[in-house]
Design an enzyme around this catalytic site. Structure first.
Site, PDB file in Angstrom:
ATOM      1  N   ASP A  87      17.593 -16.494  54.220  1.00 12.68           N
ATOM      2  CA  ASP A  87      17.764 -17.387  53.081  1.00 12.68           C
ATOM      3  C   ASP A  87      16.614 -18.387  53.058  1.00 12.68           C
ATOM      4  O   ASP A  87      16.431 -19.136  54.004  1.00 12.68           O
ATOM      5  CB  ASP A  87      19.119 -18.118  53.205  1.00 12.68           C
ATOM      6  N   ARG A  93      16.125 -20.584  50.463  1.00 14.16           N
ATOM      7  CA  ARG A  93      16.362 -21.571  49.402  1.00 14.16           C
ATOM      8  C   ARG A  93      16.235 -23.022  49.883  1.00 14.16           C
ATOM      9  O   ARG A  93      16.456 -23.312  51.044  1.00 14.16           O
ATOM     10  CB  ARG A  93      17.764 -21.384  48.796  1.00 14.16           C
TER      11      ARG A  93
END
Ligand code: ZN
Length: 195
Positions: free
Chosen positions: A129, A131
């Site tokens: 991830d 983000r």
């Protein structure tokens, strides 16, 4: 975050109800020039603790009806619930957990040959991830939202908003299909999602 251009507020009627829409553009000196959206109900200001969904862009799921993931269904669920209960959807333009569309398609190709969603990201040199959430906090702050109920199956998302008081997590119930069963299982087993 200082270099954010903010649009006017406009009305957006949808299949699920009528929302207000406002766009937030990161200027080049602040990030990658991505444009994000806040979709909110008219009564937002009057709600003490609104429901908020931070939805990460998934072009294939959100716009192309892909059933490889559950993003499209999650977005529909969020729009229907928030239209009814009031609140906000932040459409967070970090495609493919922020690896971008091209890399996501490469990750899909790896998944076609047997990698799961996390292993495919690693194979391409990314974390599971990638983000970031500064822009999300900026948008919440812009609307003066200090307390909220977060609509998510991802407990890690609660930790990525350290300056926001999340009083409750509201789960999204999605029925798995044969295509996303393994994907949902990987999200549960490796990314800590609660289904
Ligand atoms: Zn998706």
């Amino acid at each position: 975050m200082n270099n954010i251009e903010i649009s006017q507020i406009a009305t957006l009627p949808t299949k699920h109800g009528t929302f207000k829409i406002q766009a937030f553009k990161e200027l080049p000196e602040c990030g990658e020039g991505k444009e994000h959206l806040a979709l909110f109900t008219d009564d937002l200001k009057e709600i003490d603790v609104p429901i908020v969904r931070v939805h990460s862009e998934c072009l294939t799921g959100d716009a192309l009806s892909s059933v490889k993931c559950d993003c499209g269904e999650q977005l529909t669920f969020a729009q229907a619930l928030i239209a009814k209960e009031g609140g906000m959807i932040i459409y967070h333009r970090q495609e493919g957990r922020n690896i971008g569309l091209l890399n996501k398609v490469n990750a899909y190709a790896l998944q076609d040959s047997g990698f799961d969603t996390v292993a495919a990201n690693h194979q391409l040199g990314f974390r599971a991830d990638e983000r970031t959430y500064e822009i999300v906090e900026f948008i919440l702050n812009h609307f003066g939202i200090k307390k909220l109920k977060l609509l998510t199956n991802n407990p890690a998302k609660m930790e990525s908003l350290p300056n926001v008081n999340i009083v409750e997590r509201i789960p999204i119930q999605i029925t798995p299909n044969p295509y996303n069963e393994n994907y949902l299982k990987t999200k549960k087993d490796q990314l800590g999602h609660l289904l």
